[in-house]
Write an enzyme that holds these catalytic residues in place. Structure first.
Site, PDB file in Angstrom:
ATOM      1  N   LYS A   2       1.081   4.391  -2.795  1.00  0.00           N
ATOM      2  CA  LYS A   2       0.864   5.807  -2.510  1.00  0.00           C
ATOM      3  C   LYS A   2       2.127   6.633  -2.773  1.00  0.00           C
ATOM      4  O   LYS A   2       2.031   7.805  -3.148  1.00  0.00           O
ATOM      5  CB  LYS A   2       0.359   5.986  -1.075  1.00  0.00           C
TER       6      LYS A   2
ATOM      7  N   TYR B  57       0.833  -1.200   0.000  1.00  0.00           N
ATOM      8  CA  TYR B  57       0.000   0.000   0.000  1.00  0.00           C
ATOM      9  C   TYR B  57       0.871   1.254   0.000  1.00  0.00           C
ATOM     10  O   TYR B  57       0.621   2.188  -0.777  1.00  0.00           O
ATOM     11  CB  TYR B  57      -0.932   0.004   1.212  1.00  0.00           C
TER      12      TYR B  57
END
Length: 252
Positions: A156, A152
């Protein structure tokens, strides 16, 4: 006429963005996989003051779905002002050693390839119009990392890099690019991460006041409402009790 297109608009930050812009009298074009939730939301948006609301099913992991959605958005609003790339997710808290490749593929396809797909479709029309504002919904996880969040965080960080690269590539066109990067926000996000375990999700926000989806939506509205000669490159917005991705002041 002011108009905005929002991906992942059926709940959470995406829904809050739609509601904030509805209250400003915008035309809205919304996309999400759960189109029935969009249809229900559209009724509320009209009562909030939206000039018009159009919804269409959108799966950012599908080239065909993204192409159809963006084409429909510009058919409705040829001078579309704003695109918010909000659709995103995370699954689980596994380490890199124990994580599931199929889940990583879903996270990257949604959070990174989804952004690329939508931008690729929108940019030619923004260029033709000599205006447009692309907003990425990033994360503090695009600036810092934590155990159990490797894939994750990587996505990002990628979104941050895409925003920075895109800003260079559209230099001189009149197109603006912003990134709004929040810390902990209380939405369905954690419920998705923990696969519907609401009790576990609630523990994420226990003992302090996290951001709300509206807090993030208002930051987006601030960035896009500046005069045309101003580009807000990046907003990092955090709860007062959160100092980093993993440092949170929780009260017993």
């Amino acid at each position: 006429m002011s108009s905005i297109a929002v991906t992942g608009a059926s709940s959470g930050i995406g829904q809050a963005i739609a509601e904030v812009y509805a209250s400003k009298g915008f035309d809205l074009f919304l996309g999400a996989r759960r189109v029935e939730k969009l249809e229900e939301l559209s009724k509320k948006l009209k009562t909030l003051g939206a000039k018009s609301v159009h919804v269409q099913k959108l799966d950012v992991c599908s080239d065909e779905s993204v192409a159809s959605w963006t084409m429909a958005a510009f058919e409705k609003f040829p001078k579309l002002n704003i695109l918010v790339n909000n659709a995103g997710l995370v699954l689980g808290t596994d380490t890199i050693e124990t994580g599931k490749i199929e889940e990583w593929a879903t996270i990257f396809d949604t959070n990174v390839m989804g952004v690329l797909r939508v931008c690729r479709q929108v940019l030619p029309q923004f260029r033709a119009n000599s205006h447009g504002h692309i907003v990425m919904i990033g994360s503090i996880s695009g600036h810092h990392v934590y155990e159990g969040g490797g894939p994750y965080c990587a996505t990002k960080h990628s979104v941050k890099a895409l925003a920075q690269t895109l800003r260079l590539e559209v230099h001189g066109t009149g197109i603006r690019v912003s990134s709004v990067d929040p810390g902990m926000v209380e939405t369905e996000f954690s419920e998705v991460r923990f696969r519907g375990d609401t009790d576990r999700a609630a523990q994420v926000y226990k003992g302090f006041t996290p951001l709300s989806a509206v807090d993030v939506a208002e930051a987006v509205e601030f960035a896009t409402s500046r005069r045309p000669h101003i580009n807000v490159d990046e907003i990092i917005i955090m709860p007062t009790d959160q100092s980093s991705v993993s440092k949170v002041n929780r009260k017993s």
